[in-house]
Enzyme design. Structure first.
Site, PDB file in Angstrom:
ATOM      1  N   ASN A  17      31.923  33.340  40.960  1.00 43.04           N
ATOM      2  CA  ASN A  17      32.566  34.217  41.968  1.00 43.04           C
ATOM      3  C   ASN A  17      33.895  34.726  41.310  1.00 43.04           C
ATOM      4  O   ASN A  17      34.885  33.858  41.022  1.00 43.04           O
ATOM      5  CB  ASN A  17      32.889  33.549  43.088  1.00 43.04           C
ATOM      6  CG  ASN A  17      33.383  34.255  44.345  1.00 43.04           C
ATOM      7  OD1 ASN A  17      34.221  35.076  43.946  1.00 43.04           O
ATOM      8  ND2 ASN A  17      32.811  34.271  45.556  1.00 43.04           N
ATOM      9  N   ASP A  19      35.834  37.059  42.693  1.00 42.51           N
ATOM     10  CA  ASP A  19      36.554  37.747  43.846  1.00 42.51           C
ATOM     11  C   ASP A  19      38.249  37.888  43.408  1.00 42.51           C
ATOM     12  O   ASP A  19      38.997  38.709  43.691  1.00 42.51           O
ATOM     13  CB  ASP A  19      36.420  37.210  45.240  1.00 42.51           C
ATOM     14  CG  ASP A  19      35.155  37.399  45.624  1.00 42.51           C
ATOM     15  OD1 ASP A  19      34.181  38.095  45.006  1.00 42.51           O
ATOM     16  OD2 ASP A  19      34.668  36.710  46.593  1.00 42.51           O
ATOM     17  N   HIS A  20      38.631  36.389  43.001  1.00 41.70           N
ATOM     18  CA  HIS A  20      40.036  36.263  42.917  1.00 41.70           C
ATOM     19  C   HIS A  20      40.699  37.043  41.551  1.00 41.70           C
ATOM     20  O   HIS A  20      41.851  36.913  41.594  1.00 41.70           O
ATOM     21  CB  HIS A  20      40.359  34.738  43.115  1.00 41.70           C
ATOM     22  CG  HIS A  20      39.965  34.520  44.541  1.00 41.70           C
ATOM     23  ND1 HIS A  20      40.450  34.979  45.765  1.00 41.70           N
ATOM     24  CD2 HIS A  20      38.965  33.682  44.994  1.00 41.70           C
ATOM     25  CE1 HIS A  20      39.862  34.720  46.803  1.00 41.70           C
ATOM     26  NE2 HIS A  20      39.205  33.912  46.347  1.00 41.70           N
ATOM     27  N   ARG A  28      49.197  44.090  42.463  1.00 42.71           N
ATOM     28  CA  ARG A  28      50.168  45.083  41.998  1.00 42.71           C
ATOM     29  C   ARG A  28      49.454  46.420  42.073  1.00 42.71           C
ATOM     30  O   ARG A  28      50.102  47.394  41.943  1.00 42.71           O
ATOM     31  CB  ARG A  28      50.214  44.770  40.550  1.00 42.71           C
ATOM     32  CG  ARG A  28      51.277  43.715  40.272  1.00 42.71           C
ATOM     33  CD  ARG A  28      52.705  44.203  40.515  1.00 42.71           C
ATOM     34  NE  ARG A  28      53.622  43.267  40.392  1.00 42.71           N
ATOM     35  CZ  ARG A  28      54.280  43.200  39.219  1.00 42.71           C
ATOM     36  NH1 ARG A  28      54.017  43.913  38.288  1.00 42.71           N
ATOM     37  NH2 ARG A  28      55.298  42.314  39.274  1.00 42.71           N
ATOM     38  N   HIS A  53      32.065  39.263  46.557  1.00 46.31           N
ATOM     39  CA  HIS A  53      32.040  39.370  47.982  1.00 46.31           C
ATOM     40  C   HIS A  53      32.791  40.928  48.199  1.00 46.31           C
ATOM     41  O   HIS A  53      34.252  40.977  48.123  1.00 46.31           O
ATOM     42  CB  HIS A  53      32.662  38.178  48.701  1.00 46.31           C
ATOM     43  CG  HIS A  53      32.708  38.433  50.201  1.00 46.31           C
ATOM     44  ND1 HIS A  53      33.261  37.191  50.979  1.00 46.31           N
ATOM     45  CD2 HIS A  53      32.520  39.264  51.059  1.00 46.31           C
ATOM     46  CE1 HIS A  53      33.220  37.539  52.202  1.00 46.31           C
ATOM     47  NE2 HIS A  53      32.536  38.763  52.428  1.00 46.31           N
ATOM     48  N   ARG A  55      34.374  42.390  50.878  1.00 46.44           N
ATOM     49  CA  ARG A  55      34.859  42.373  52.509  1.00 46.44           C
ATOM     50  C   ARG A  55      35.045  43.581  52.920  1.00 46.44           C
ATOM     51  O   ARG A  55      35.277  44.824  52.429  1.00 46.44           O
ATOM     52  CB  ARG A  55      36.064  41.468  52.379  1.00 46.44           C
ATOM     53  CG  ARG A  55      35.930  40.146  51.949  1.00 46.44           C
ATOM     54  CD  ARG A  55      37.055  39.531  52.111  1.00 46.44           C
ATOM     55  NE  ARG A  55      37.400  38.982  53.504  1.00 46.44           N
ATOM     56  CZ  ARG A  55      37.166  38.134  54.258  1.00 46.44           C
ATOM     57  NH1 ARG A  55      36.740  36.669  53.674  1.00 46.44           N
ATOM     58  NH2 ARG A  55      37.470  37.948  55.499  1.00 46.44           N
ATOM     59  N   ARG A  59      39.826  43.457  50.570  1.00 48.38           N
ATOM     60  CA  ARG A  59      40.932  42.864  50.225  1.00 48.38           C
ATOM     61  C   ARG A  59      40.948  42.552  49.026  1.00 48.38           C
ATOM     62  O   ARG A  59      42.018  42.135  47.891  1.00 48.38           O
ATOM     63  CB  ARG A  59      41.381  41.532  51.077  1.00 48.38           C
ATOM     64  CG  ARG A  59      40.455  40.365  50.956  1.00 48.38           C
ATOM     65  CD  ARG A  59      41.055  39.311  51.860  1.00 48.38           C
ATOM     66  NE  ARG A  59      41.062  39.493  53.015  1.00 48.38           N
ATOM     67  CZ  ARG A  59      40.800  38.283  53.816  1.00 48.38           C
ATOM     68  NH1 ARG A  59      40.824  37.106  53.546  1.00 48.38           N
ATOM     69  NH2 ARG A  59      40.716  38.576  55.175  1.00 48.38           N
ATOM     70  N   GLU A  80      27.775  38.918  47.897  1.00 52.74           N
ATOM     71  CA  GLU A  80      28.085  38.461  49.324  1.00 52.74           C
ATOM     72  C   GLU A  80      28.547  39.669  50.161  1.00 52.74           C
ATOM     73  O   GLU A  80      29.347  40.732  49.863  1.00 52.74           O
ATOM     74  CB  GLU A  80      29.274  37.563  49.013  1.00 52.74           C
ATOM     75  CG  GLU A  80      28.623  36.382  48.686  1.00 52.74           C
ATOM     76  CD  GLU A  80      30.137  35.454  48.838  1.00 52.74           C
ATOM     77  OE1 GLU A  80      31.002  35.572  49.427  1.00 52.74           O
ATOM     78  OE2 GLU A  80      29.792  34.433  47.920  1.00 52.74           O
ATOM     79  N   THR A 111      36.026  32.605  53.254  1.00 50.25           N
ATOM     80  CA  THR A 111      34.891  32.395  54.567  1.00 50.25           C
ATOM     81  C   THR A 111      35.084  31.017  54.974  1.00 50.25           C
ATOM     82  O   THR A 111      34.610  30.045  54.327  1.00 50.25           O
ATOM     83  CB  THR A 111      33.596  32.793  53.596  1.00 50.25           C
ATOM     84  OG1 THR A 111      33.846  33.812  52.998  1.00 50.25           O
ATOM     85  CG2 THR A 111      32.467  32.713  54.556  1.00 50.25           C
ATOM     86  N   GLU A 161      22.592  29.248  51.313  1.00 52.37           N
ATOM     87  CA  GLU A 161      23.608  28.342  50.611  1.00 52.37           C
ATOM     88  C   GLU A 161      24.566  27.555  51.562  1.00 52.37           C
ATOM     89  O   GLU A 161      24.640  27.987  52.661  1.00 52.37           O
ATOM     90  CB  GLU A 161      24.597  29.380  50.127  1.00 52.37           C
ATOM     91  CG  GLU A 161      25.564  28.796  49.332  1.00 52.37           C
ATOM     92  CD  GLU A 161      26.262  29.782  48.272  1.00 52.37           C
ATOM     93  OE1 GLU A 161      25.793  30.855  47.899  1.00 52.37           O
ATOM     94  OE2 GLU A 161      27.560  29.403  48.032  1.00 52.37           O
ATOM     95  N   HIS A 204      31.550  26.894  47.880  1.00 52.11           N
ATOM     96  CA  HIS A 204      32.651  26.850  48.442  1.00 52.11           C
ATOM     97  C   HIS A 204      33.696  25.603  48.195  1.00 52.11           C
ATOM     98  O   HIS A 204      33.387  24.606  48.756  1.00 52.11           O
ATOM     99  CB  HIS A 204      32.832  26.943  50.068  1.00 52.11           C
ATOM    100  CG  HIS A 204      33.973  27.491  50.859  1.00 52.11           C
ATOM    101  ND1 HIS A 204      34.128  28.933  50.676  1.00 52.11           N
ATOM    102  CD2 HIS A 204      35.142  27.065  50.795  1.00 52.11           C
ATOM    103  CE1 HIS A 204      35.239  29.015  51.234  1.00 52.11           C
ATOM    104  NE2 HIS A 204      35.874  27.945  51.505  1.00 52.11           N
ATOM    105  N   GLY A 205      34.599  25.813  47.452  1.00 56.57           N
ATOM    106  CA  GLY A 205      35.705  24.795  47.444  1.00 56.57           C
ATOM    107  C   GLY A 205      35.382  23.680  46.350  1.00 56.57           C
ATOM    108  O   GLY A 205      36.119  22.856  46.168  1.00 56.57           O
TER     109      GLY A 205
HETATM  110  N1  PXP Z   1      29.837  30.867  48.309  1.00 56.88           N
HETATM  111  C1  PXP Z   1      30.203  31.538  49.190  1.00 56.88           C
HETATM  112  C2  PXP Z   1      28.898  31.859  49.953  1.00 56.88           C
HETATM  113  C3  PXP Z   1      31.483  31.968  49.358  1.00 56.88           C
HETATM  114  O1  PXP Z   1      31.742  32.968  50.351  1.00 56.88           O
HETATM  115  C4  PXP Z   1      32.310  31.670  48.462  1.00 56.88           C
HETATM  116  C5  PXP Z   1      33.681  32.379  48.584  1.00 56.88           C
HETATM  117  O2  PXP Z   1      34.229  32.038  49.792  1.00 56.88           O
HETATM  118  C6  PXP Z   1      31.994  30.766  47.397  1.00 56.88           C
HETATM  119  C7  PXP Z   1      30.725  30.552  47.273  1.00 56.88           C
HETATM  120  C8  PXP Z   1      32.992  30.444  46.370  1.00 56.88           C
HETATM  121  O3  PXP Z   1      33.891  29.627  47.108  1.00 56.88           O
HETATM  122  P1  PXP Z   1      35.192  29.183  46.245  1.00 56.88           P
HETATM  123  O4  PXP Z   1      35.989  30.412  45.745  1.00 56.88           O
HETATM  124  O5  PXP Z   1      35.780  28.271  47.274  1.00 56.88           O
HETATM  125  O6  PXP Z   1      35.042  28.424  44.737  1.00 56.88           O
END
Ligand code: PXP
Length: 262
Positions: A17, A19-20, A28, A53, A55, A59, A80, A111, A161, A204-205
């Site tokens: 993922n 996203d970050h 910036r 994802h 959103r 963001r 996502e 999430t 998931e 997640h996590g």
């Molecule tokens: N799976 C889903 C459905 C998510 O929404 C996310 C991010 O929130 C992740 C996996 C990845 O989670 P993480 O960034 O905590 O590894």
């Protein structure tokens, strides 16, 4: 319910993922770091898919990021999104390999919970139908909860998931008893979902420290991991972070299945 191995297990897929990467870029407002570049590095490092994802508040990932990813990736994109009309239209325009439905609240940092499928089965069944007709593999991000799994099955989703957040938080807090209880629950629910014929992902996590037990769940075919990997990339580079996660997943699989794991 646990421990019953029903078929030989293949390699576990890693969805990265990104996203970050966009979170850092957007701090910036310029063009870097570029999430698509991260996706291509993750691909070379052994990722099996890319997750992003979009959103409602944009963001992190933006509409332009989704366009760029669709154009650049050879790996499958797991898109996502919240179950809204706006997102459905975007998904139908791009037709990504997979669409993962997640709950979204503006004030949440990430999430935080799974989708309440059981509460809106009828709406969600109608919502996913056109996505499936367009060839997208629909997965539903839910708590590891029998009620939600059964509801996801009833609406016709092929994939669930399971939200690993509670397991990961207890792990971070050092609460071993609660962590192990959550781990057992995830494992039982993965088995329950697979018995219904659902494909099971977990996300997640997840971190280097907590990924191995989950990688050893026989029914799980994909892990989606983002925040930790992007954080580690600051120290080791993204390529090394993805490779290490991949190696730990393979180790977890091997330790659980010995020679049966590939
Ligand atoms: N799976 C889903 C459905 C998510 O929404 C996310 C991010 O929130 C992740 C996996 C990845 O989670 P993480 O960034 O905590 O590894």
């Amino acid at each position: 319910m646990t421990g019953l191995i029903k078929k030989p297990f293949g390699k576990l897929r890693l969805g990265v993922n990104i996203d970050h990467v966009a979170t850092v870029r957007n701090a910036r407002g310029g063009p870097y770091p570029d999430p698509t570049r991260a996706a291509l590095i993750a691909e070379k490092a052994g990722a099996d898919g890319i997750t992003a994802h979009l959103r409602e508040d944009r963001r992190h990932i933006t509409d332009a990021d989704i366009e760029a990813l669709m154009a650049a990736l050879t790996l499958p994109l797991n898109f996502e999104m919240a179950a809204t009309d706006e997102m459905q239209a975007i998904a139908l325009r791009h037709k990504p390999h997979a669409v993962c439905l997640v709950p979204e609240r503006r004030e949440e940092r990430t999430t935080e919970g799974g989708l309440e499928v059981a509460r809106e089965e009828n709406r969600l069944a109608h919502f996913i139908a056109p996505l499936q007709d367009a060839g997208c593999r629909v997965s539903i991000f839910i708590a590891a909860d029998q009620r939600q799994i059964e509801a996801a099955f009833r609406i016709g989703a092929p994939v669930v998931e399971l939200h690993a957040g509670a397991y990961c938080e207890y792990d971070l807090a050092g609460d071993v008893a609660a962590r192990d209880a959550e781990c057992a629950r995830l494992r039982d629910m993965a088995s329950f979902a697979a018995d219904l014929g659902l494909e099971v992902h977990v996300g997640h996590g997840l971190t280097y420290d907590n990924v191995k037990p989950v990688a050893g769940f026989p029914e799980v075919v994909e892990l989606n991991i983002g925040h930790f990997l992007i954080g580690e990339a600051i120290f080791s580079g993204l390529d090394a972070a993805v490779r290490r996660m991949r190696a730990l997943m393979d180790e977890g699989r091997r330790e659980a299945f010995g020679g049966e794991a590939q």
